[in-house]
Design a protein around this motif. Structure first.
Motif, mmCIF file in Angstrom:
data_model
loop_
_atom_site.group_PDB
_atom_site.id
_atom_site.type_symbol
_atom_site.label_atom_id
_atom_site.label_comp_id
_atom_site.label_asym_id
_atom_site.label_seq_id
_atom_site.Cartn_x
_atom_site.Cartn_y
_atom_site.Cartn_z
ATOM 1 N N THR A 1 0.825 -1.211 0.000
ATOM 2 C CA THR A 1 0.000 0.000 0.000
ATOM 3 C C THR A 1 0.859 1.261 0.000
ATOM 4 O O THR A 1 0.467 2.277 -0.582
ATOM 5 C CB THR A 1 -0.939 0.008 1.213
ATOM 6 O OG1 THR A 1 -0.175 -0.034 2.422
ATOM 7 C CG2 THR A 1 -1.862 -1.200 1.187
ATOM 8 N N MET A 2 2.031 1.199 0.620
ATOM 9 C CA MET A 2 2.916 2.359 0.635
ATOM 10 C C MET A 2 3.451 2.660 -0.762
ATOM 11 O O MET A 2 3.528 3.819 -1.178
ATOM 12 C CB MET A 2 4.085 2.122 1.597
ATOM 13 C CG MET A 2 5.035 3.308 1.694
ATOM 14 S SD MET A 2 6.398 3.010 2.847
ATOM 15 C CE MET A 2 7.260 1.670 2.007
ATOM 16 N N VAL A 3 3.805 1.631 -1.523
ATOM 17 C CA VAL A 3 4.295 1.833 -2.882
ATOM 18 C C VAL A 3 3.208 2.458 -3.753
ATOM 19 O O VAL A 3 3.472 3.384 -4.535
ATOM 20 C CB VAL A 3 4.785 0.500 -3.487
ATOM 21 C CG1 VAL A 3 5.059 0.650 -4.978
ATOM 22 C CG2 VAL A 3 6.048 0.031 -2.776
ATOM 23 N N LEU A 4 1.976 1.973 -3.626
ATOM 24 C CA LEU A 4 0.873 2.559 -4.387
ATOM 25 C C LEU A 4 0.678 4.029 -4.012
ATOM 26 O O LEU A 4 0.444 4.879 -4.887
ATOM 27 C CB LEU A 4 -0.414 1.770 -4.133
ATOM 28 C CG LEU A 4 -0.445 0.327 -4.645
ATOM 29 C CD1 LEU A 4 -1.727 -0.371 -4.186
ATOM 30 C CD2 LEU A 4 -0.333 0.274 -6.156
ATOM 31 N N ALA A 5 0.772 4.335 -2.727
ATOM 32 C CA ALA A 5 0.610 5.721 -2.277
ATOM 33 C C ALA A 5 1.757 6.598 -2.772
ATOM 34 O O ALA A 5 1.558 7.775 -3.086
ATOM 35 C CB ALA A 5 0.521 5.769 -0.758
ATOM 36 N N ILE A 6 2.956 6.043 -2.859
ATOM 37 C CA ILE A 6 4.109 6.807 -3.356
ATOM 38 C C ILE A 6 3.907 7.187 -4.816
ATOM 39 O O ILE A 6 4.260 8.301 -5.245
ATOM 40 C CB ILE A 6 5.405 6.005 -3.158
ATOM 41 C CG1 ILE A 6 5.791 5.989 -1.676
ATOM 42 C CG2 ILE A 6 6.555 6.603 -3.980
ATOM 43 C CD1 ILE A 6 6.983 5.106 -1.357
ATOM 44 N N PHE A 7 3.323 6.296 -5.610
ATOM 45 C CA PHE A 7 3.050 6.626 -7.014
ATOM 46 C C PHE A 7 2.066 7.788 -7.115
ATOM 47 O O PHE A 7 2.222 8.678 -7.964
ATOM 48 C CB PHE A 7 2.517 5.403 -7.749
ATOM 49 C CG PHE A 7 3.584 4.447 -8.189
ATOM 50 C CD1 PHE A 7 4.560 4.843 -9.094
ATOM 51 C CD2 PHE A 7 3.622 3.159 -7.706
ATOM 52 C CE1 PHE A 7 5.552 3.966 -9.505
ATOM 53 C CE2 PHE A 7 4.608 2.267 -8.100
ATOM 54 C CZ PHE A 7 5.581 2.675 -9.015
ATOM 55 N N THR A 8 1.054 7.803 -6.256
ATOM 56 C CA THR A 8 0.128 8.934 -6.233
ATOM 57 C C THR A 8 0.846 10.205 -5.797
ATOM 58 O O THR A 8 0.614 11.292 -6.348
ATOM 59 C CB THR A 8 -1.051 8.642 -5.287
ATOM 60 O OG1 THR A 8 -1.793 7.529 -5.784
ATOM 61 C CG2 THR A 8 -1.968 9.847 -5.161
ATOM 62 N N PHE A 9 1.724 10.085 -4.820
ATOM 63 C CA PHE A 9 2.525 11.218 -4.354
ATOM 64 C C PHE A 9 3.366 11.797 -5.495
ATOM 65 O O PHE A 9 3.428 13.020 -5.681
ATOM 66 C CB PHE A 9 3.422 10.752 -3.197
ATOM 67 C CG PHE A 9 4.468 11.737 -2.778
ATOM 68 C CD1 PHE A 9 4.148 12.796 -1.949
ATOM 69 C CD2 PHE A 9 5.776 11.600 -3.209
ATOM 70 C CE1 PHE A 9 5.115 13.711 -1.552
ATOM 71 C CE2 PHE A 9 6.759 12.499 -2.825
ATOM 72 C CZ PHE A 9 6.422 13.558 -1.999
ATOM 73 N N LEU A 10 4.001 10.923 -6.277
ATOM 74 C CA LEU A 10 4.833 11.384 -7.392
ATOM 75 C C LEU A 10 3.980 12.015 -8.487
ATOM 76 O O LEU A 10 4.355 13.052 -9.052
ATOM 77 C CB LEU A 10 5.636 10.206 -7.960
ATOM 78 C CG LEU A 10 6.688 9.605 -7.022
ATOM 79 C CD1 LEU A 10 7.331 8.386 -7.668
ATOM 80 C CD2 LEU A 10 7.754 10.628 -6.664
ATOM 81 N N ALA A 11 2.828 11.396 -8.793
ATOM 82 C CA ALA A 11 1.953 11.954 -9.820
ATOM 83 C C ALA A 11 1.429 13.329 -9.408
ATOM 84 O O ALA A 11 1.241 14.213 -10.259
ATOM 85 C CB ALA A 11 0.789 11.009 -10.093
ATOM 86 N N THR A 12 1.193 13.523 -8.120
ATOM 87 C CA THR A 12 0.685 14.808 -7.642
ATOM 88 C C THR A 12 1.741 15.894 -7.697
ATOM 89 O O THR A 12 1.473 17.012 -8.158
ATOM 90 C CB THR A 12 0.172 14.672 -6.192
ATOM 91 O OG1 THR A 12 -0.843 13.674 -6.138
ATOM 92 C CG2 THR A 12 -0.377 15.989 -5.678
ATOM 93 N N ASN A 13 2.950 15.575 -7.266
ATOM 94 C CA ASN A 13 3.974 16.609 -7.089
ATOM 95 C C ASN A 13 4.875 16.803 -8.307
ATOM 96 O O ASN A 13 5.323 17.926 -8.573
ATOM 97 C CB ASN A 13 4.818 16.274 -5.856
ATOM 98 C CG ASN A 13 4.013 16.346 -4.576
ATOM 99 O OD1 ASN A 13 3.716 17.420 -4.077
ATOM 100 N ND2 ASN A 13 3.642 15.193 -4.040
ATOM 101 N N LEU A 14 5.159 15.758 -9.052
ATOM 102 C CA LEU A 14 5.996 15.924 -10.234
ATOM 103 C C LEU A 14 5.275 16.696 -11.336
ATOM 104 O O LEU A 14 5.911 17.409 -12.126
ATOM 105 C CB LEU A 14 6.452 14.569 -10.766
ATOM 106 C CG LEU A 14 7.437 13.783 -9.893
ATOM 107 C CD1 LEU A 14 7.812 12.472 -10.564
ATOM 108 C CD2 LEU A 14 8.692 14.607 -9.616
ATOM 109 N N PHE A 15 3.945 16.562 -11.395
ATOM 110 C CA PHE A 15 3.168 17.256 -12.418
ATOM 111 C C PHE A 15 2.416 18.455 -11.846
ATOM 112 O O PHE A 15 1.501 18.978 -12.489
ATOM 113 C CB PHE A 15 2.175 16.284 -13.073
ATOM 114 C CG PHE A 15 2.834 15.138 -13.782
ATOM 115 C CD1 PHE A 15 3.373 15.298 -15.043
ATOM 116 C CD2 PHE A 15 2.938 13.895 -13.169
ATOM 117 C CE1 PHE A 15 3.994 14.235 -15.698
ATOM 118 C CE2 PHE A 15 3.544 12.825 -13.809
ATOM 119 C CZ PHE A 15 4.077 12.997 -15.078
ATOM 120 N N GLY A 16 2.796 18.867 -10.642
ATOM 121 C CA GLY A 16 2.138 20.007 -10.017
ATOM 122 C C GLY A 16 2.415 21.302 -10.751
ATOM 123 O O GLY A 16 3.504 21.521 -11.295
#
Length: 367
Positions: A215-230
């Motif tokens: 679940t942490m890896v899945l959440a990290i992908f969401t974190f990256l999608a949110t902040n890298l494309f912010g």
């Protein structure tokens, strides 16, 4: 139902193998619960927890790479590969349950372990199932155009439409196509993780979403999608939010809170999915184990407890099927919401865009 029968089999095996002359048998609920919820080097066979489907063990030790099947080290066996000796660490070891190398002086050395464990194998199976689902829908429309599919392919397309038009499109708007592949993949991946975890026989039985690393890896992908494309406005609201000046200078109170919020969002995603799925599996197992816990109180109590435990366990399993879908939906919805925060362009640009749309509409009406 298969999960209940598997849990019943473990204490029964314990009763059969641990019988003493005095007829006293003890069931260790903690051991049984974590055996079902944890990872393993083999896949359990239903109704017989002394046998497992062997999986490959791959170790990188001081003397090179070692590969062998997990059946070589079952039941406290030691396996010799050349000069190296391996076994699964016992209860008194700090590496309990892990494969260790026995050194010449008798000490245990933990090699780098990249084995195909039950969770890893289940991950491969789920990814294969996900790829099949995508290919099945794509192939149908390639062969039949826009004709509505039926049966399994129809159900898959209905889920895709439900998530895209009900969650992704209303939240992300014109950015939907950019993030839809990731969000739909996350939804189906979690859904398949959850449903396969309710099936105890191969290829199910691995509690992947009950593993916080997954679940942490899945959440990290969401974190990256949110902040890298912010957008610039997103980062401006974090480091210089629209609040009174005294809240951000000279003490950056609000910027620190906003910066802290970047990391609390994926943490909430991680714990929410992990806790809900782990708790659901644990409730079913505990309800089933009540049969053996109350067995010492006599046949009447044991019989009544068996009926009540089975009914509640079946009810909880049906609830878990619903929860499997709900948790996949909630994770996808929250991920979509968090990504949308990173796509904000500010009120001024939205007002300018709305004014231009109104002007274009007025011009079109005059024409």
């Amino acid at each position: 139902m298969a999960l209940i029968l598997s849990v019943l089999a473990a204490p029964m095996n314990a009763f059969a193998s641990d019988s003493s002359g005095e007829g006293e048998n003890k069931v260790n609920p903690k051991e049984i619960i974590f055996e079902h919820l944890g990872d393993a080097y083999g896949w359990e066979v239903p109704f017989n927890h002394h046998k497992r489907i062997p999986l490959p063990i791959i170790l990188i030790g001081k003397d090179g790479v070692h590969c062998f099947m997990s059946s070589r080290v079952e039941h406290d066996q030691e396996y010799r590969d050349g000069d190296a000796v391996f076994k699964i660490a016992g209860e008194d070891s700090k590496y309990k349950g892990k494969v260790v190398q026995i050194m010449p002086d008798g000490s245990e050395y933990r090699p780098w372990d990249i084995s195909i464990t039950k969770n890893v194998c289940a991950l491969f199976i789920t990814v294969a199932l996900l790829l099949w689902s995508v290919y099945a829908v794509a192939r149908w429309h390639r062969l039949n155009g826009h004709k509505a599919p039926r049966r399994i392919v129809g159900a898959l397309e209905a889920l895709i439409e439900f998530i895209y038009k009900g969650v992704i499109r209303p939240t992300l708007g014109d950015r939907s196509m950019k993030f839809a592949p990731y969000l739909l993949t996350v939804f189906f991946l979690i859904l398949y993780f959850n449903l396969l975890g309710l099936i105890v026989i191969f290829p199910g039985g691995a509690n992947l979403t009950g593993n916080i690393a997954v679940t942490m890896v899945l959440a990290i992908f969401t974190f990256l999608a949110t902040n890298l494309f912010g957008t610039k406005h997103y980062w401006k609201d974090i480091f210089w939010p629209d609040v009174p000046l005294w809240l951000k200078f000279p003490l950056p109170i609000m910027p620190l809170i906003e910066l802290f919020g970047i990391f609390t969002k994926p943490a909430a995603l991680t714990v929410r999915l992990f806790a809900n799925m782990l708790g659901g599996h644990m409730i079913v197992i505990v309800l089933t184990l009540l049969i053996f816990i109350f067995a010492v109180m006599g046949p009447a109590v044991a019989g009544a407890t068996t009926v009540v435990s089975m009914l509640f366990s079946i009810f909880m399993l049906l609830i878990d099927v619903l929860v499997s879908f709900i948790q996949a939906y909630v994770f996808t919805m929250l991920s979509t919401l968090f990504i949308s925060f990173g796509q904000e362009h500010g009120h001024e640009k939205h007002e300018e865009k709305n004014e231009s749309h109104v002007a274009d509409a007025a011009v079109a009406q005059t024409k």
